[in-house]
Design an enzyme around this catalytic site. Structure first.
Site, short mmCIF file in Angstrom:
data_model
loop_
_atom_site.label_atom_id
_atom_site.label_comp_id
_atom_site.label_asym_id
_atom_site.label_seq_id
_atom_site.Cartn_x
_atom_site.Cartn_y
_atom_site.Cartn_z
N GLY A 37 0.79 -1.23 0.00
CA GLY A 37 0.00 0.00 0.00
C GLY A 37 0.82 1.27 0.00
CG LEU A 96 -10.74 -5.62 -11.24
CD1 LEU A 96 -10.54 -4.12 -11.43
CD2 LEU A 96 -11.52 -5.91 -9.96
CG HIS A 148 1.65 -2.36 -15.26
ND1 HIS A 148 1.33 -3.59 -14.76
CD2 HIS A 148 2.62 -2.55 -16.18
CE1 HIS A 148 2.08 -4.51 -15.35
NE2 HIS A 148 2.87 -3.90 -16.22
CG MET A 187 -1.11 -7.95 -6.64
SD MET A 187 -0.56 -6.88 -8.00
CE MET A 187 0.62 -7.96 -8.79
CG ASN A 245 -3.74 -0.86 -12.70
OD1 ASN A 245 -3.58 -1.09 -11.50
ND2 ASN A 245 -3.09 -1.53 -13.63
CG ASN A 287 1.60 3.31 -5.77
OD1 ASN A 287 1.99 4.34 -6.32
ND2 ASN A 287 2.15 2.11 -6.01
C1 GAR Z 1 3.33 -1.32 -7.43
O1 GAR Z 1 4.61 -1.39 -7.99
C2 GAR Z 1 2.27 -1.37 -8.52
O2 GAR Z 1 2.65 -0.67 -9.68
C3 GAR Z 1 2.18 -2.85 -8.77
O3 GAR Z 1 2.22 -3.43 -7.50
C4 GAR Z 1 3.00 -2.60 -6.63
C5 GAR Z 1 2.19 -2.28 -5.41
O4 GAR Z 1 2.94 -1.58 -4.46
N1 GAR Z 1 0.98 -3.20 -9.50
C6 GAR Z 1 0.93 -4.14 -10.42
O5 GAR Z 1 1.86 -4.86 -10.71
C7 GAR Z 1 -0.43 -4.29 -11.11
N2 GAR Z 1 -0.29 -4.93 -12.37
P1 GAR Z 1 2.24 -0.88 -3.23
O6 GAR Z 1 1.30 -1.91 -2.59
O7 GAR Z 1 3.38 -0.53 -2.30
O8 GAR Z 1 1.51 0.33 -3.74
#
Ligand code: GAR
Length: 223
Positions: A16, A97, A113, A94, A111, A18
């Site tokens: 989390g 949907l 990525h 992850m 989203n 982000n």
């Molecule tokens: C982030 O790097 C995000 O871009 C990625 O998971 C991580 C979550 O980090 N998302 C994906 O790969 C989706 N395809 P966080 O939980 O610290 O925000």
């Protein structure tokens, strides 16, 4: 008169960070929004603690307790609608949907990525970018469509891939930029500046830099 506040729902599965970046930019007044609900499909996601610490309502909706994706997604749709969210942000969520979910929030589902889409959709993207010999990777914020890790792109951040990088060091470099661009994309959404025109996102009042470029490795002006 102050700007109206956008009500946001955030979906997480893990750390989390982000989510935290968004909490911080809202708290310091940079983004006129409030996070109405954080949903995690995992009870042990650290992001839930971040949300609770910030006083944000949380729900754990564990996908393993549902017979199929459709019923799992319907429960999430109902929770988000009950909270009155106007924008849904996937932040390290992850799960794939369903079309039901994507349609329920069409045009208001973002989203992030950790790659420069459309290159490297899917999983293990940092290692795949390194293995491919790419000189740059980065992060992409995009509107979600029914195709996984695809959809109109709002903003991308580019970072170099260095000789000594492994998936972890590259992921950390990318994540730093994710924390800059995701709140910015939410700000633009809140300001009503994003418009999707033929699969491209047009952003009102942004400055384009037609001569901007990056080289990696860097090169002298003359050689
Ligand atoms: C982030 O790097 C995000 O871009 C990625 O998971 C991580 C979550 O980090 N998302 C994906 O790969 C989706 N395809 P966080 O939980 O610290 O925000």
């Amino acid at each position: 008169m102050s700007e109206p506040v956008l009500s946001v729902g955030v979906l997480i599965s893990g750390s989390g960070s982000n989510l935290q970046a968004l909490i911080d930019r809202i708290a310091d007044g940079s983004v006129p929004a409030r996070i109405a609900l954080v949903i995690s499909n995992r009870a042990d996601a650290f992001g839930l603690q971040r949300a609770r610490l910030a006083g944000i309502p949380t729900r754990v909706i564990d996908h393993r307790e549902f017979p199929d994706r459709v019923s799992f997604d319907r429960t999430m749709i109902a929770a988000l609608q009950e909270s009155g969210v106007e924008l849904v942000c996937l932040a390290g969520f992850m799960r794939v949907l369903t079309a039901d979910f994507i349609r329920a929030f069409e045009g208001r589902l973002l989203n992030i990525h950790p790659a420069l889409l459309p290159a490297f959709p899917g999983l293990h993207v940092q290692q795949r970018a390194i293995d491919a010999g790419a000189r740059f990777s980065g992060a992409t914020v995009h509107f979600v469509t029914e195709e996984v890790d695809a959809g109109p792109i709002v903003i991308q951040a580019v970072v170099p891939i260095l000789d000594h990088d492994d998936a972890q060091t590259l992921a950390a470099r990318i994540l730093k930029q994710e924390h800059r661009i995701y709140p910015l994309a939410v700000l633009w959404f809140a300001q009503g500046r994003l418009q999707i025109v033929r699969q491209r996102v047009q952003i009102r009042e942004t400055i384009e830099a037609p001569d901007a470029y990056l080289l990696n490795p860097s090169a002298p002006d003359t050689y």
